[in-house]
Design a protein around this motif. Structure first.
Motif, mmCIF file in Angstrom:
data_model
loop_
_atom_site.group_PDB
_atom_site.id
_atom_site.type_symbol
_atom_site.label_atom_id
_atom_site.label_comp_id
_atom_site.label_asym_id
_atom_site.label_seq_id
_atom_site.Cartn_x
_atom_site.Cartn_y
_atom_site.Cartn_z
ATOM 1 N N GLY A 87 27.744 26.317 -9.122
ATOM 2 C CA GLY A 87 27.554 24.946 -9.559
ATOM 3 C C GLY A 87 27.715 24.773 -11.053
ATOM 4 N N TYR B 126 25.193 19.014 -14.718
ATOM 5 C CA TYR B 126 25.742 17.719 -14.327
ATOM 6 C C TYR B 126 24.997 16.629 -15.077
ATOM 7 C CZ TYR B 126 27.594 14.066 -11.241
ATOM 8 O OH TYR B 126 28.236 12.956 -10.735
ATOM 9 N N MET C 66 33.157 18.072 -5.738
ATOM 10 C CA MET C 66 32.206 19.182 -5.605
ATOM 11 C C MET C 66 32.437 19.937 -4.297
ATOM 12 S SD MET C 66 28.685 17.473 -7.082
ATOM 13 C CE MET C 66 28.600 16.885 -8.778
ATOM 14 N N VAL D 137 31.013 24.042 -4.441
ATOM 15 C CA VAL D 137 29.761 24.195 -5.182
ATOM 16 C C VAL D 137 28.600 23.799 -4.286
ATOM 17 C CG1 VAL D 137 30.911 23.759 -7.387
ATOM 18 C CG2 VAL D 137 29.786 21.881 -6.195
ATOM 19 N N ASN D 138 27.443 24.378 -4.549
ATOM 20 C CA ASN D 138 26.267 24.109 -3.727
ATOM 21 C C ASN D 138 25.009 23.845 -4.542
ATOM 22 O OD1 ASN D 138 25.508 26.757 -4.559
ATOM 23 N ND2 ASN D 138 26.515 27.641 -2.754
ATOM 24 N N MET E 92 23.584 21.950 -8.517
ATOM 25 C CA MET E 92 23.817 21.317 -9.812
ATOM 26 C C MET E 92 22.515 21.348 -10.618
ATOM 27 S SD MET E 92 26.890 20.053 -10.431
ATOM 28 C CE MET E 92 28.288 20.588 -9.422
ATOM 29 N N ILE F 39 24.253 19.752 -1.486
ATOM 30 C CA ILE F 39 24.133 20.327 -2.829
ATOM 31 C C ILE F 39 22.685 20.258 -3.281
ATOM 32 C CG2 ILE F 39 24.878 20.126 -5.234
ATOM 33 C CD1 ILE F 39 27.438 18.756 -4.093
ATOM 34 N N GLN G 130 27.424 29.565 -12.557
ATOM 35 C CA GLN G 130 27.312 28.141 -12.872
ATOM 36 C C GLN G 130 27.979 27.872 -14.216
ATOM 37 O OE1 GLN G 130 22.960 28.656 -11.335
ATOM 38 N NE2 GLN G 130 23.215 26.472 -11.782
ATOM 39 N N TRP H 211 30.155 20.179 -15.576
ATOM 40 C CA TRP H 211 30.908 19.752 -14.407
ATOM 41 C C TRP H 211 32.059 18.841 -14.813
ATOM 42 C CZ3 TRP H 211 32.464 20.653 -9.772
ATOM 43 C CH2 TRP H 211 33.096 19.643 -9.041
#
Length: 682
Positions: free
Chosen positions: A14, A17, A36, A41-42, A44, A78, A347, A351
């Motif tokens: 992730g 964000y 996303m 991605v999983n 944030m 997410i 990560q 983003w």
């Protein structure tokens, strides 16, 4: 440790964000949700630097926008790391309560701006932090999307305001109790600096006192303790509401401003932000090793438990002197390097690229163009696909039989010592050279402070252990007597915990362990070198001559045996490398700063002698590193090629390659910047 909303064990993937930057256009958030999913991605990290949005006016709170963000992310599979927003305070607070703003070491109060421009001691700032964090805990601590609390962001810096001065005086008084003890510890009779009242104690200042080294070190210790106290202040309302949600605070690479070792017991999970400068030099081997050592340093804080890579860039930064684009394959390789050394996440910051202000050109998954048809987005999606295949690696640990001591307080003291080479004794670079010599042999390495337990290691290496705090020398001596192997170098055992030199001969508390007495140390100019030759029949079977630089210790053997001697200058024939046998163990002493080729040869011979198992039983080409994660069922061997050319390794066993599902035997071919993950079933 970390589970996605499906409750299945997954590698986290992730980014940071900041949807509040795009609140004027709801379509951007909907597009982000679509992208996303495509990037696989999983998780944030949200809420970082969001205080002004959460509390636009004093006492007036707005969480509705954050509710929407968290709920919609969760609905789309997410999860979130929810941040406390204390890394930057809103303007209204600075205007109404100027005491929250930091005071510089020049005793000048800052204006509003920047990040972490606030005083950790300020009663107002602490009160406002408690109010904000309590409201966050009450609203979100039961939300199923919240995987953990992200406490502030990259703690750092100090404040010299009246509140901090008083807190420092109280800290000093608690530590030393009497003025006599304080004056002795700081050696204040020098230059007539004797304190006659604790009210006279101040923080170091460029227009005041900066040359009492014990005071300088104690100020740094105080700053660490005060930052840790503020961290605990932040965490308290969160844990009171739900003690089961883990907390982390993202650390910074090789950061000198805080002693991270002091935080380890308060963190549920260690996380850090990694920004290597790839392709700055002709070879990427230096930066790859430096980054790996950082991974191992942070992993070792929690005794080998997995950590989190909380930030990295998917492309470039905007703040390094030169920020080059990552060459094809490097983003995938560097991301899996973190996993190889113990991370359960990859990560990014950030983003979506900001449109304005200081980080508008910092790398991001989604560029200003706003779609997925970019090289970087495709690279990120490829990492996401690889992380999905590595789910079985989550929670596995690294078992290291080798420890490298990199000690923050020792670092503070060395860099403040004023001699013998004020142009640089290069503690950090020296530690890295020893690290590179060790990992070139294919062994896992823990990077620890001098206060940590040594009993589980077959080999402990402590380059330039200048500061030997109370009890450390005795602990090392007991470790060797009980069968351990210890390696030390020049500029060790020089001072105690308040930077007072040891009397009676260096290396002070290490003298019996090392079996030598150091008389003098010679500083060489840049581009000036000496040489050392191995003695015939030495215990490590070293051969030939090796170049040495910067510092040469003039030592005498007492109970130690000489393995190498200097070739040049008036100390020709003096010991350059020794070994001392004590009890069941042995201790080596490198009297000078050898170069990397020596460290590779030295540690190859030593690891062979000790029979320390390598992560992969093969000869590693230059630029190829390995790391081994395991549990009771299987081992996962990450083989990483940091060369800009393909390489081939011989394999003595048959492995399943986790990323490709192939069965490998005989050899392993890696493309330029390639990586393989070999599974070994137990």
């Amino acid at each position: 440790m970390c589970q996605a909303v499906t409750k299945k064990q997954v590698m986290l993937h992730g980014a940071d964000y900041n949807p509040e930057q795009w609140a004027h256009d709801e379509a951007i958030f909907e597009e982000d949700l679509r992208l996303m999913k495509k990037a696989k991605v999983n998780v944030m990290s949200v809420g970082i630097f969001s205080w002004a949005k959460l509390e636009p006016e004093e006492g007036i709170f707005d969480f509705n926008w954050l509710d929407t963000i968290i709920n919609r992310l969760y609905d789309n599979g997410i999860s979130v790391f929810l941040a406390t927003p204390t890394g930057a305070r809103p303007t209204w607070m600075s205007e109404k309560y100027p005491e929250v703003l930091r005071v510089t070491k020049q005793r000048q109060r800052n204006l509003h701006g920047m990040r972490h421009n606030h005083c950790y001691t300020s009663p107002v700032y602490r009160e406002k932090t408690t109010i904000m964090n309590t409201k966050l805990a009450e609203r979100y601590s039961a939300h199923p999307a919240v995987l953990g609390w992200h406490i502030s962001n990259e703690y750092g810096g100090d404040c010299h305001c009246d509140y901090c001065q008083q807190a420092f005086r109280e800290w000093v008084k608690d530590k030393y109790e009497t003025l006599d003890a304080l004056n002795h510890a700081w050696w204040t009779t020098f230059w007539s600096h004797t304190y006659t009242s604790f009210t006279q104690v101040e923080s170091p200042a460029p227009h005041g006192e900066e040359f009492v080294h014990g005071q300088n070190i104690d100020w740094k210790r105080f700053v660490t303790d005060q930052t840790l106290d503020f961290y605990r202040h932040e965490v308290k309302p969160l844990k009171e509401k739900n003690a089961n949600i883990p907390v982390t605070a993202n650390f910074m690479e090789l950061f000198e401003g805080l002693n991270y070792d002091r935080f380890k017991d308060d963190l549920d999970i260690v996380s850090w932000d990694s920004y290597p400068t790839w392709h700055f030099e002709e070879s990427d081997l230096d930066v790859a090793s430096y980054t790996a050592m950082n991974h191992d340093w942070f992993r070792s804080l929690k005794d080998g438990k997995p950590f989190l890579l909380m930030e990295s860039t998917p492309s470039l930064t905007n703040w390094q002197a030169i920020s080059k684009l990552k060459k094809p394959g490097v983003h995938h390789l560097s991301s899996l390097q973190a996993v190889a050394h113990g991370s359960d996440s990859v990560q990014y910051f950030q983003w979506r690229k900001s449109r304005g202000s200081s980080e508008k050109f910092h790398g991001a998954v989604v560029d200003h163009v706003g779609h997925e048809h970019t090289r970087v987005f495709k690279d990120v999606a490829a990492v996401g696909a690889s992380l999905e295949t590595l789910a079985e690696v989550v929670g596995t640990r690294i078992d290291a039989k080798v420890a490298l001591i990199f000690d923050t307080e020792n670092r503070w003291a060395i860099n403040d010592a004023q001699g013998p080479r004020n142009s640089g004794v290069h503690y950090e670079k020296t530690v890295l050279e020893h690290y590179r010599g060790l990992v070139a042999q294919g062994v896992n390495v823990d990077v620890i402070s001098s206060e940590r337990d040594l009993s589980t290691y077959a080999l402990v290496v402590a380059p330039m252990l200048y500061m030997v705090r109370s009890g450390i020398g005795e602990k090392i001596e007991a470790y060797v007597e009980q069968g351990g192997t210890f390696v030390s170098t020049y500029w060790s055992g020089i001072v105690n915990e308040t930077d007072l030199t040891y009397l009676g001969g260096f290396p002070g508390p290490l003298r019996k362990t090392l079996g030598i007495w150091s008389e003098e140390i010679d500083a060489l100019r840049d581009e000036e070198y000496n040489q050392a030759s191995a003695l015939t029949g030495n215990a490590l079977m070293l051969n030939g001559r090796y170049r040495i630089k910067e510092l040469c210790d003039l030592a005498h053997t007492e109970t130690a045996t000489t393995l190498m001697t200097y070739d040049q200058d008036f100390y020709r024939g003096y010991p350059a490398l020794t070994v001392n046998h004590l009890g069941k163990g042995q201790a080596f002493y490198q009297a000078a700063r050898f170069e990397l080729d020596f460290q590779c040869d030295f540690y190859r011979q030593l690891i062979d002698q000790l029979g320390i198992a390598r992560a992969l039983d093969t000869n590693l080409p230059e630029g190829v590193s390995v790391s081994r994660r395991e549990n009771s069922e299987a081992a996962y061997i990450f083989v990483m090629n940091f060369n800009q050319r393909p390489v081939t390794l011989a394999l003595k066993e048959t492995f399943k390659e986790v990323l490709t599902k192939e069965t490998l035997s005989g050899h392993l071919a890696l493309e330029a910047f390639g990586v393989a993950v070999l599974k070994q079933v137990k």
